[in-house]
Design an enzyme around this catalytic site. Sequence first.
Site, PDB file in Angstrom:
ATOM      1  N   HIS A  99       0.877  -1.176   0.000  1.00  0.00           N
ATOM      2  CA  HIS A  99       0.000   0.000   0.000  1.00  0.00           C
ATOM      3  C   HIS A  99       0.913   1.224   0.000  1.00  0.00           C
ATOM      4  O   HIS A  99       2.000   1.184   0.575  1.00  0.00           O
ATOM      5  CB  HIS A  99      -0.839   0.122   1.281  1.00  0.00           C
ATOM      6  CG  HIS A  99      -1.730  -1.027   1.604  1.00  0.00           C
ATOM      7  ND1 HIS A  99      -1.290  -2.148   2.248  1.00  0.00           N
ATOM      8  CD2 HIS A  99      -3.055  -1.204   1.414  1.00  0.00           C
ATOM      9  CE1 HIS A  99      -2.309  -2.975   2.435  1.00  0.00           C
ATOM     10  NE2 HIS A  99      -3.394  -2.440   1.936  1.00  0.00           N
ATOM     11  N   ASP A 102       2.424   2.006   3.326  1.00  0.00           N
ATOM     12  CA  ASP A 102       3.389   1.043   3.890  1.00  0.00           C
ATOM     13  C   ASP A 102       4.815   1.479   3.602  1.00  0.00           C
ATOM     14  O   ASP A 102       5.722   1.249   4.399  1.00  0.00           O
ATOM     15  CB  ASP A 102       3.242  -0.356   3.257  1.00  0.00           C
ATOM     16  CG  ASP A 102       1.860  -0.932   3.390  1.00  0.00           C
ATOM     17  OD1 ASP A 102       1.175  -0.592   4.356  1.00  0.00           O
ATOM     18  OD2 ASP A 102       1.482  -1.736   2.511  1.00  0.00           O
ATOM     19  N   GLU A 230     -10.713  -6.780  -4.456  1.00  0.00           N
ATOM     20  CA  GLU A 230     -10.563  -7.806  -3.426  1.00  0.00           C
ATOM     21  C   GLU A 230     -11.796  -7.810  -2.523  1.00  0.00           C
ATOM     22  O   GLU A 230     -11.981  -6.896  -1.717  1.00  0.00           O
ATOM     23  CB  GLU A 230      -9.296  -7.525  -2.612  1.00  0.00           C
ATOM     24  CG  GLU A 230      -9.049  -8.576  -1.544  1.00  0.00           C
ATOM     25  CD  GLU A 230      -7.770  -8.326  -0.760  1.00  0.00           C
ATOM     26  OE1 GLU A 230      -6.786  -7.809  -1.346  1.00  0.00           O
ATOM     27  OE2 GLU A 230      -7.754  -8.637   0.440  1.00  0.00           O
ATOM     28  N   HIS A 269     -10.813 -13.912   3.930  1.00  0.00           N
ATOM     29  CA  HIS A 269     -12.036 -13.170   3.594  1.00  0.00           C
ATOM     30  C   HIS A 269     -13.139 -14.134   3.177  1.00  0.00           C
ATOM     31  O   HIS A 269     -14.322 -13.894   3.437  1.00  0.00           O
ATOM     32  CB  HIS A 269     -11.768 -12.158   2.478  1.00  0.00           C
ATOM     33  CG  HIS A 269     -10.771 -11.106   2.868  1.00  0.00           C
ATOM     34  ND1 HIS A 269     -10.412 -10.072   2.048  1.00  0.00           N
ATOM     35  CD2 HIS A 269     -10.058 -10.927   4.013  1.00  0.00           C
ATOM     36  CE1 HIS A 269      -9.527  -9.300   2.657  1.00  0.00           C
ATOM     37  NE2 HIS A 269      -9.294  -9.813   3.853  1.00  0.00           N
ATOM     38  N   ASP A 305     -10.418 -11.341  11.089  1.00  0.00           N
ATOM     39  CA  ASP A 305      -9.453 -11.514  10.014  1.00  0.00           C
ATOM     40  C   ASP A 305      -8.054 -11.674  10.610  1.00  0.00           C
ATOM     41  O   ASP A 305      -7.322 -10.698  10.749  1.00  0.00           O
ATOM     42  CB  ASP A 305      -9.546 -10.237   9.153  1.00  0.00           C
ATOM     43  CG  ASP A 305      -8.859 -10.364   7.826  1.00  0.00           C
ATOM     44  OD1 ASP A 305      -8.608 -11.491   7.394  1.00  0.00           O
ATOM     45  OD2 ASP A 305      -8.586  -9.313   7.214  1.00  0.00           O
ATOM     46  N   ASP A 307      -5.435 -13.336   9.454  1.00  0.00           N
ATOM     47  CA  ASP A 307      -4.328 -13.324   8.483  1.00  0.00           C
ATOM     48  C   ASP A 307      -3.158 -14.211   8.914  1.00  0.00           C
ATOM     49  O   ASP A 307      -2.003 -13.765   8.945  1.00  0.00           O
ATOM     50  CB  ASP A 307      -3.817 -11.882   8.263  1.00  0.00           C
ATOM     51  CG  ASP A 307      -4.772 -11.047   7.427  1.00  0.00           C
ATOM     52  OD1 ASP A 307      -5.714 -11.603   6.837  1.00  0.00           O
ATOM     53  OD2 ASP A 307      -4.561  -9.817   7.366  1.00  0.00           O
ATOM     54  N   ASP A 337      -0.537 -12.497   2.240  1.00  0.00           N
ATOM     55  CA  ASP A 337      -1.166 -11.464   3.064  1.00  0.00           C
ATOM     56  C   ASP A 337      -1.353 -12.096   4.441  1.00  0.00           C
ATOM     57  O   ASP A 337      -2.459 -12.418   4.863  1.00  0.00           O
ATOM     58  CB  ASP A 337      -2.495 -11.021   2.442  1.00  0.00           C
ATOM     59  CG  ASP A 337      -3.022  -9.764   3.118  1.00  0.00           C
ATOM     60  OD1 ASP A 337      -2.421  -9.333   4.114  1.00  0.00           O
ATOM     61  OD2 ASP A 337      -4.043  -9.230   2.653  1.00  0.00           O
TER      62      ASP A 337
HETATM   63  C1  XLS Z   1      -7.400  -6.433   4.547  1.00  0.00           C
HETATM   64  C2  XLS Z   1      -6.991  -6.676   3.178  1.00  0.00           C
HETATM   65  C3  XLS Z   1      -5.909  -5.771   2.641  1.00  0.00           C
HETATM   66  C4  XLS Z   1      -5.808  -5.865   1.145  1.00  0.00           C
HETATM   67  C5  XLS Z   1      -5.051  -4.755   0.519  1.00  0.00           C
HETATM   68  O1  XLS Z   1      -8.131  -7.197   5.152  1.00  0.00           O
HETATM   69  O2  XLS Z   1      -6.638  -8.026   3.076  1.00  0.00           O
HETATM   70  O3  XLS Z   1      -4.702  -6.022   3.252  1.00  0.00           O
HETATM   71  O4  XLS Z   1      -5.247  -7.080   0.732  1.00  0.00           O
HETATM   72  O5  XLS Z   1      -5.560  -3.514   0.855  1.00  0.00           O
HETATM   73 CA    CA Z   2      -5.795  -9.161   1.404  1.00  0.00          CA
HETATM   74 CA    CA Z   3      -7.197 -10.203   5.532  1.00  0.00          CA
END
Ligand code: XLS
Ligand code: CA
Ligand code: CA
Length: 435
Positions: A99, A102, A230, A269, A305, A307, A337
């Site tokens: 991003h 980042d 996304e 997601h 989430d 991740d 991610d």
């Molecule tokens: C957040 C998203 C984000 C996207 C990019 O939940 O996964 O990280 O991948 O903005």
């Molecule tokens: Ca993502």
């Molecule tokens: Ca995520």
Amino acid sequence: MFYFPNVEKVQFEGTGSDNPFAFRHYNPDEVVLGKTMKEHLRFAVAYWHTLTQDGSDPFGQATNIRTWLADDPMQTARNRVEAGFEFFTKLGVPYYCFHDVDIAPEGETLKETFQNQDEIVTLLKEKMDETGVKLLWNTANMFSNPRFVHGAASTSNADVFAYAAAQVKKALEVGKELGAENYVFWGGREGYESLLNTDMKLEQDNMARFFHMAVDYAKEIGFDAQFLIEPKPKEPSKHQYDFDAATTMAFLQKYDLDKYFKLNLEANHATLAGHTFEHELNVARCYGALGSIDANQGDLLLGWDTDEFPTDLSAVTLAMYQILENGGIGRGGVNFDAKVRRGSFEMDDLFLAHIAGMDTFARGLKAAARLKEDGFFDKLIADRYDSFSTGIGAEIVAGKMDFHQLAAYATNHDRIQNKSSHLEMVKARLNEYLY
Ligand code: XLS
Ligand code: CA
Ligand code: CA
């Protein structure tokens, strides 16, 4: 200066090795179904989770030890570039993703923010030229800053809409400068909290206007990246407009955007939307819209989430099967991610976590290839839908039947016989391909 002095270039050593900094399954040059693993998997490291996030959570402070942190945020940003490319090259990934926020801190003004980005983009470009590591995709963060409290393209405040446009315009220029292969839109705050004060139609119309402007601008500057949306159902918004693959495709079709966009699908997601990852990938395939994936996993006991790095071999195999059925991931890739757990705070954990994810994907790819070579699912499906390959079924599929003819047929064939699916046996046989 090295940021990861304990780690050399990570090599494939096979399952006989007990070196934690070696691949046991990911062998980049090994050929699977006519392509190398490297070509199939197109791994990418996510800047935000690996170089930017600090291990804090809503209940506690940062835990991560990161030797690139300096007092001056711009110096930290410069150090991250050094550390990042050392990490990417030692790990042997061909791609990374980021991003805008980042890579460089936001300034006092929009102009200063862009100047900060320009300085870091120059450094990134030098490193990319030097190492050959490429940008899988970039994106604009339009969810962290308080100005996006009511959304970005779906905001109730027209000045914020304009600000978001300026940000994406810049991100498209940066993507072109760095040769990004894709550009991602994830609508973190594109949704609503309460319908009591929301004009849903206006918000969605505005989002579509925003996407059309982005398409036009990319064309104007000759940025030929694949655009990706996304989906995610919630978090941070209570209800996000790009809820899942099917909802997003309906949106894209309604607004005549489907020819410009594919989907970037994330495993966590999918689970938040109440789907499996392979469900989302399969929906995208039905539309010819499978663009790229964000590789991670959620915790099924937690509704948010998380991740996590992907280590569930069964889920990864079924996802890789969808990708093979798609004829590959195309210009997309497998972007981690994923973030190390708060308790995995050492620098070297970044390697251990990515190696775990890469090895799991390598195993998933090989298992999916075996399933494909044996025609495991093809045979099951051919057998299950056999009635549509001959007789009345073939006529239906060929579009030759109407209700008159079908009703006449049914009158003479009303003693229906179905076949069992034997699903329990299928699941047990599938296990034999995994381990
Ligand atoms: C957040 C998203 C984000 C996207 C990019 O939940 O996964 O990280 O991948 O903005
Ligand atoms: Ca993502
Ligand atoms: Ca995520």
